[in-house]
Scaffold this active site. Structure first.
Site, short mmCIF file in Angstrom:
data_model
loop_
_atom_site.label_atom_id
_atom_site.label_comp_id
_atom_site.label_asym_id
_atom_site.label_seq_id
_atom_site.Cartn_x
_atom_site.Cartn_y
_atom_site.Cartn_z
N SER A 1 34.98 29.61 95.36
CA SER A 1 34.18 28.45 95.78
C SER A 1 34.79 27.16 95.27
CB SER A 1 32.76 28.50 95.22
OG SER A 1 32.23 29.76 95.27
N GLU B 1 36.51 27.54 105.40
CA GLU B 1 37.45 26.53 104.93
C GLU B 1 38.75 27.26 104.58
OE1 GLU B 1 34.76 23.03 102.87
OE2 GLU B 1 35.18 24.79 101.66
N ASN C 1 31.40 21.69 99.49
CA ASN C 1 30.78 21.56 98.17
C ASN C 1 31.00 20.17 97.57
OD1 ASN C 1 29.62 24.04 98.20
ND2 ASN C 1 31.28 25.08 97.15
N HIS D 1 37.56 30.44 102.43
CA HIS D 1 36.23 30.22 101.85
C HIS D 1 35.14 30.40 102.90
CE1 HIS D 1 33.25 27.32 99.68
NE2 HIS D 1 33.05 28.58 99.32
#
Ligand code: NAI
Length: 280
Positions: free
Chosen positions: A117, A150, A188, A138
């Site tokens: 992550s 991603e 994120n 990801h």
């Protein structure tokens, strides 16, 4: 690309294995713990049975998908695969050790992908002798539902590796986006500071938790408010990502909100602990 090992049969690994088998790939689901692979396979069976009940899948398709998934606790079986997607614990030392082992086991053409992550793909890649074939892939939770992948290019990843992984993501019914390595990648980096900012609003007494979430749902058209989303992701996870953003950049705009820290210290981690910004 024919055969894929998914290493780590937890929340993400079982979802990735399901999505890969649904796309027709032969999958080896591997974990250190026998009970984890049994549980991971059971979760996939349950998901597919639910899809059959909803009429999204027929019984024949379900059997075909399950037949494509084999389980193992032997990492040495990575010798059979064209790609390993690791979804093990989010710890850089463990990931580096495991990728170095896989590098020794896998054939020279095998790509090693990490579902991390937030950790550095470049650093993970450097633990192997094939950094041009190491990449971040990801996925988002729950994997069978969430459309985004991603694709994170570390410093040494080759164009060919990036293209192969993007093509694979598309075959799995996902939309890949290109990302150069940077803390938090895209999602994120934007999402977690928003949750952190909502925590500041709450801490400063600017508004109530309910009103902050209502404001963002109705005013920004978000399907879920930022505080409820933080509870869903896990406040410990949110804090860890804020700390990565802050430590990697040194930029004060990423300072974790003291209220977030206090909640984590109290063990109020969100939905998984029954209490976070809200009580469940
Ligand atoms: P999890 O805790 O559900 O599963 C991890 C699994 O890895 C466990 O079954 C554990 O037994 C296994 N494992 C640990 N060390 C291992 C090793 N050396 N060899 C083989 N198996 C090993 O964790 P989760 O949530 O699935 O996360 C996995 C990775 O995916 C982490 O890097 C995490 O940051 C990332 N991720 C998690 C998301 C989430 O929403 N949970 C979203 C996107 C990425």
């Amino acid at each position: 690309m024919r055969k894929i090992m998914v290493l780590g049969a937890g929340t993400m690994g079982s979802g990735i294995a399901q999505a890969a088998a649904t796309a027709g790939f032969s999958v080896l689901l591997c974990d250190v713990a026998e009970e984890a692979v049994v549980h991971g396979f059971h979760v996939i069976e349950k998901n597919l049975s639910n899809a059959v009940k909803k009429g999204k899948l027929d019984e024949y398709e379900k059997k075909r998908i399950l037949a494509l998934i084999a389980t193992t606790t032997e990492k040495s079986r990575a010798v059979e695969v064209d790609l390993v997607i690791e979804a093990i614990v989010e710890n850089i030392d463990v990931k580096k050790k495991v990728l170095a082992e896989l590098d020794e086991i896998c054939p020279s053409h095998t790509i090693l992908a990490s579902n991390t992550s937030a950790l550095s793909i470049t650093e993970i890649a450097r633990a192997t002798k094939r950094p041009h074939q190491v990449i971040g892939m990801h996925f988002f939770n729950p994997v069978p539902v969430m459309k985004l992948v991603e694709v994170i290019r570390g410093e040494d990843a080759s164009d060919e590796t990036v293209e192969v992984i993007k093509e694979l993501a598309e075959k799995m019914g996902k939309q890949p986006v290109d990302v150069k390595e940077a803390p938090g990648f895209i999602v994120n980096r934007i999402l977690i500071p928003m949750i952190n900012e909502a925590a500041f609003l709450l801490m400063e007494g600017v508004s109530s938790a309910d009103d902050i979430d209502t404001a963002m749902k109705l005013g920004a058209n978000h399907p879920i408010g930022p505080l409820a989303l933080g509870d869903l992701v896990g406040l410990d996870v949110c804090l860890a990502i804020m700390e990565t953003l802050y430590n990697e950049t040194g930029d004060s705009k990423y300072r974790p909100c003291p209220l977030l820290r206090k909640k984590v210290r109290a063990g109020h981690l969100g939905r998984k602990s029954g209490q976070g910004f809200f009580v469940y």
